[in-house]
Scaffold this active site. Sequence first.
Site, short mmCIF file in Angstrom:
data_model
loop_
_atom_site.label_atom_id
_atom_site.label_comp_id
_atom_site.label_asym_id
_atom_site.label_seq_id
_atom_site.Cartn_x
_atom_site.Cartn_y
_atom_site.Cartn_z
N GLU A 94 -6.97 8.65 6.24
CA GLU A 94 -7.24 9.38 7.48
C GLU A 94 -7.66 10.83 7.25
OE1 GLU A 94 -3.95 8.99 10.17
OE2 GLU A 94 -4.15 6.82 10.30
N TYR A 116 -4.16 2.29 15.96
CA TYR A 116 -2.94 2.40 16.76
C TYR A 116 -3.16 2.26 18.26
CZ TYR A 116 -0.43 3.72 12.59
OH TYR A 116 0.15 3.69 11.35
N ARG A 163 0.85 -1.19 0.00
CA ARG A 163 0.00 0.00 0.00
C ARG A 163 0.89 1.24 0.00
NH1 ARG A 163 -1.95 3.17 4.64
NH2 ARG A 163 -3.77 4.36 3.98
N HIS A 210 -2.51 10.94 0.61
CA HIS A 210 -1.98 10.77 1.96
C HIS A 210 -1.32 12.08 2.37
CE1 HIS A 210 -0.57 7.52 5.01
NE2 HIS A 210 -0.23 8.71 5.52
N GLU A 230 -3.31 0.13 8.27
CA GLU A 230 -2.13 0.51 9.05
C GLU A 230 -2.29 0.01 10.47
OE1 GLU A 230 -0.97 4.66 9.22
OE2 GLU A 230 -1.32 4.90 7.07
N ASN A 264 -7.12 2.22 10.00
CA ASN A 264 -5.82 2.36 10.63
C ASN A 264 -6.05 2.37 12.13
OD1 ASN A 264 -4.95 2.67 8.05
ND2 ASN A 264 -4.31 4.81 8.26
C1 GBH Z 1 -0.96 7.43 10.72
O1 GBH Z 1 -1.60 8.41 11.46
C2 GBH Z 1 -0.56 7.97 9.39
O2 GBH Z 1 -1.43 7.52 8.36
C3 GBH Z 1 0.87 7.69 8.99
O3 GBH Z 1 1.24 8.51 7.93
C4 GBH Z 1 1.75 7.85 10.21
O4 GBH Z 1 3.12 7.75 9.89
C5 GBH Z 1 1.37 6.80 11.20
O5 GBH Z 1 0.01 6.82 11.48
C6 GBH Z 1 2.13 6.89 12.50
O6 GBH Z 1 1.86 8.08 13.16
O7 GBH Z 1 -5.36 13.60 19.99
O8 GBH Z 1 -4.85 15.55 18.67
O9 GBH Z 1 -3.10 14.37 19.77
C7 GBH Z 1 -1.71 8.21 12.84
C8 GBH Z 1 -3.03 8.61 13.41
C9 GBH Z 1 -4.19 10.32 14.56
C10 GBH Z 1 -2.39 9.27 15.65
C11 GBH Z 1 -4.11 11.46 15.54
C12 GBH Z 1 -2.31 10.40 16.62
C13 GBH Z 1 -3.43 12.06 17.85
C14 GBH Z 1 -4.25 13.27 17.67
N1 GBH Z 1 -2.91 9.69 14.37
N2 GBH Z 1 -3.58 11.02 16.82
S1 GBH Z 1 -4.40 14.26 19.13
#
Ligand code: GBH
Length: 467
Positions: A169, A300, A80, A124, A372, A298
């Site tokens: 996202e 995390y 991807r 992206h 992801e 995605n």
């Molecule tokens: C992804 O986003 C991305 O798609 C990717 O490009 C990136 O490298 C990867 O993850 C790792 O970071 O509550 O305001 O502090 C991650 C998704 C969404 C995680 C927002 C952190 C915190 C927002 N992110 N979140 S806040």
Amino acid sequence: MTSIDPLTFPPGFVWGAATASYQIEGAAQEDGRTPSIWDTFSHTPGKTLGGDTGDVACDHYHRFREDVGLMKDLGINAYRFSVAWPRVQPGGSGSANAKGLDFYRRLVDELLSHDITPWVTLYHWDLPQELEDAGGWPARDTAARFADYATLVHGALGDRVRHWTTFNEPWCSAFLGYASGVHAPGRQHAPDALAAMHHLLLGHGQAIESIRAADPTAQLGITLNLYAISAADETKPGDLDAARRIDGLANRIFLDPVLLGSYPADVMADLRGISDFGFVRDGDHKQIAQPLDLLGINYYSRHVVAGEDPDVPAEPYWRAPTSWPGSETVRFLKRPGVPVTDMNWEVDAPGLTETLTRVARDYPAVPLYITENGAAYIDTVTDEGTVEDTDRVAYFDAHFRACHDAIAAGAPLSGYFAWSLLDNFEWAWGYTKRFGMIRVDYDTQQRTVKASGHRFREVIKHNGLGE
Ligand code: GBH
């Protein structure tokens, strides 16, 4: 217990890895590419850690053949990646840049000749700067520009790419880009973030409609970043309401318009003081809710949230970040003793199972893919030059099991893409955070498969976690 549960995945389960254009390509000024909002942002002092930029990144633009070779070595079935809009349609409108498209044609051909299925993400986060100057995502016309660009890329690659997602996202593009401003373009105006959200969704719907008309058998979808959300104390109405509110702002505000055809009423009510949603025009909801062939998720981490509590001192880090307009009274908690990654995100694999089963339960059936999942850690490089990323091995292992649990519970999960293939430019954090299964030495551009990459190869080979 002597027998080991083989944890085998269904036949045909897709195992892949993911990247994004600005995070790996480099070659920022080559072959007619024009600046994106991330070039402008990263070159603005104070916006990224250490002033890091994507100018060189992993130099993937020049090293993609080596990188595809590494993918083959890991045995991944699918890759991807995202297309950089300012590379293929400089300035964001008008005719295509043949040299930019040629790069993606070469990449796709290289993947196919190694039996790796290309999965294209059309956006992206690298909006052409010219479109931002014309108003960016808060401007309705940007949606039409995106659909035009999507159609152009599909026209060039559609003969050999079957899997497409519109946005990665969009929550981040809207809320981090236009509310908290920690991502490009760095604007801080909550009403604009909501308009941006709507126009991202509209662009998604228009692009899907256009590609579908040209190519009825293409596999089309979108990737959303979803969170598991829970109330700190389920017996407290204030905490339960905080969880409802954050689930609304994080998950349902995108899931509902895409899969159900309207914004959630409770979230709109929560946001009344910020926006009257006057940007929604007749027909938009229908345009956005196009039938999809897949939903990318995605995942995390989890957010544990609480309502205001006069007895609890209001430590600043507990306050909802400004990327969450409409949640000023919510506190985000860190649970004592829960391990965190190098991003300070809590490791919560059951939250992945929960997220998948919840989407399967609350929304119309659509094949799900984890597009992801992964973790940043500070890696140990041994004297022999191997990378023993034990924490990442454990993180992946726990999340593979969580995927298996979701499938066992009936969720239609059809594939998993690890984030990320390579260490890369981690946005506002620059090169300080490493997510790769392959280490990149940014001085020499040397690649080294980490222990997590070797482990992933075994998982793919067995289509599961058995021996
Ligand atoms: C992804 O986003 C991305 O798609 C990717 O490009 C990136 O490298 C990867 O993850 C790792 O970071 O509550 O305001 O502090 C991650 C998704 C969404 C995680 C927002 C952190 C915190 C927002 N992110 N979140 S806040």
